[in-house]
Design an enzyme around this catalytic site. Sequence first.
Site, PDB file in Angstrom:
ATOM      1  N   HIS A   1     102.763  58.636   4.963  1.00 10.30           N
ATOM      2  CA  HIS A   1     104.154  58.254   4.733  1.00 10.30           C
ATOM      3  C   HIS A   1     104.618  57.238   5.765  1.00 10.30           C
ATOM      4  CE1 HIS A   1     105.268  60.753   1.424  1.00 10.30           C
ATOM      5  NE2 HIS A   1     105.097  61.895   2.051  1.00 10.30           N
TER       6      HIS A   1
ATOM      7  N   CYS B   1     103.554  52.802   2.048  1.00 11.37           N
ATOM      8  CA  CYS B   1     104.506  52.127   1.165  1.00 11.37           C
ATOM      9  C   CYS B   1     105.264  51.025   1.920  1.00 11.37           C
ATOM     10  CB  CYS B   1     105.523  53.128   0.604  1.00 11.37           C
ATOM     11  SG  CYS B   1     104.783  54.390  -0.456  1.00 11.37           S
TER      12      CYS B   1
ATOM     13  N   ARG C   1     102.489  48.267  -1.480  1.00  9.12           N
ATOM     14  CA  ARG C   1     101.672  48.900  -0.464  1.00  9.12           C
ATOM     15  C   ARG C   1     101.362  47.926   0.665  1.00  9.12           C
ATOM     16  NH1 ARG C   1     103.419  52.251  -2.965  1.00  9.12           N
ATOM     17  NH2 ARG C   1     102.427  54.021  -4.041  1.00  9.12           N
TER      18      ARG C   1
END
Length: 273
Positions: free
Chosen positions: A177, A251, A260
Site C-alpha cells: 500500500h 498505486c 501503478r
Amino acid sequence: MRERVERVPVVVQGRRGRRGRAARLVWGGAEAAVTCGLVLLLLVVHQLWWTNRQAREGAERKVQALEREWGRSDQSDGASPGDNAQPESEEPDPAGRDAGSGESSGRQRPDPQQQPVTAPAPRWDQAYAVLRIPRIGIRVPVAEGVSKSAVLNKGYVGHYPRTAQPGQGGNFALAGHRNTHGEPFRRINRLAGGDEVVVETKKAVYTYVVDKVLAQTSARDSGVIRAVPRSLVKAGHGYSSPGYYITLTTCTPEYTSKYRLIVWGKLRSMRPR
C-alpha cells in the site's frame, strides 16, 4: 339603543407559518449536514490515522516475531523458501547464464547440487521474510500473496505468486500500500539508482540495488512482474535479458488506485545469516 357588536380578532398565520416551517427545515438540514460531516471526518481519521497505527504496530510485532524465530532456529534446519543462496563471494550472473551455456562471465558459478535444497513455497498469507529499505526507513514483513484483507491491509508487503523467491533467478515481485493500512510503500517514489533494498529470510540476507523506476503505468501492465520484467504499456521500460531482479509495485497517484508505480532493482549480493 344601539346593539354592541363584538369583534373577534382574526390572526393571519399564513406568512409567519411558512417562515417557521422554512426555518425548521433549514435547521434540520444544517444538523444533518453537520452530522454527515462528523461521520466523514471520523472515517477519514480512521483510514488515514487509525489503520496506519494498527497496521504499523502489527507489522513491527511480526518482524520481531520472525527475528526471534530465526534466532532460535537450529542452523542445521532446511533452508527457508527461496534460500538457494550462493556463497557471499560469488556474484550471480546478471544475464542468468550458467557454466553449461557455453558463455562464460569470467566467474565460476557454484555447482547447483551443492546449493541448499529449496524448501516448499510458503503457505498462502504466511509472513516469511523481512524487507528493509534504509533510504526511506522501511522495515516490514513479506507475506505470500497479495490479498488485501490477509496481507496488504495488515501493513505487510505481499509477494506475487508465481514470481521468483528471494535470491532466485527471475523476478522477486512485491506489492504494498502507498496510503492507509501502514502504507509501507508511501515513499518509494523517492528511490533512485544505487539505493539498497534488503530482503532477510531465515537462512540468508539478499541485497538488491535499485536500477530503474517507472513512474506510471497501467494497473493491468502484467509485464512489469514477469521473470524478465518489461512494461507492456510503456515501450522501452524494463529489461531484455534474464537476471536476478526485484520489483516493487504500488498505486499512483497517491490516494488513488488508477495507475501503478514501479521500482526495479538487481541482486548485488547474498550471504548466509
